[in-house]
Design a protein around this motif. Sequence first.
Motif, short mmCIF file in Angstrom:
data_model
loop_
_atom_site.label_atom_id
_atom_site.label_comp_id
_atom_site.label_asym_id
_atom_site.label_seq_id
_atom_site.Cartn_x
_atom_site.Cartn_y
_atom_site.Cartn_z
N ARG A 1 49.69 40.32 46.35
CA ARG A 1 48.28 40.44 45.95
C ARG A 1 47.29 39.71 46.07
O ARG A 1 45.86 39.31 45.95
N GLU B 1 42.99 40.14 47.04
CA GLU B 1 42.32 40.25 46.07
C GLU B 1 40.92 39.27 45.85
O GLU B 1 40.07 39.04 46.13
N HIS C 1 42.65 43.49 39.76
CA HIS C 1 41.70 42.72 39.92
C HIS C 1 40.78 43.74 40.97
O HIS C 1 40.44 42.88 42.09
N VAL D 1 41.50 45.88 43.05
CA VAL D 1 41.88 46.22 44.60
C VAL D 1 42.09 47.97 43.97
O VAL D 1 43.36 48.22 43.06
#
Length: 211
Positions: free
Chosen positions: A173, A177, A199, A201
Amino acid sequence: MIQFIAFSDMLCPYDAAEAESISPAFASKIASICTAASNCRFIATLGNTIDGNSDAKTGACLLNNILNAFDSTASIHALMGTQERVIPKEEFMRIAEYTMRYRAFDVSDYRCIFLDTVSDGDGRFYIDDEQMGWISRLLGKSHRPAIIFTHIPLAVSSEESSSMTIKNADVLRALIEKSNKVALVLQAAGPNPAHFISHGVPYITLSPMSA
């Protein structure tokens, strides 16, 4: 813009009386998907296309029959789910016409990335170093927004929890990001259908087709 159809957890069963064929009910589901995909670029199954209650040979035969049943102008792209683990990964790749456990291709203005998320580590799923390096390089070089497809969720909403988690999902992740190139993560095997943003996404968790 890109149009595609994605589903997960069809859980098509093997019926010995039907000699590994697809039941009329599941054939009807496949026909409906193909009809809906007439204006789409591709169809994606995010795993658990079979119910896994068979041996490797029977499971492979059933999966092959299912994928061949998608007689559509849109190509079919398959991910391995937890139920398909009755089939050796090399055999799954042959049936799904993969040359790698994970893959990427460009459609319209998007890069579509299919990840292998069913490798086990300490009883939990994980993204191995080889694949992590591959996606890092891919996002680093890409000039297109990416859509990532997974079976095991990379993230679940704050209101939910899931026993189906990726051990090092936080690393992936963070990579996603930081790249600022991922337009969407589409995932299966979550506890409930969900749509949330983490964040910056967007994540969409599909509901099981078998429900």
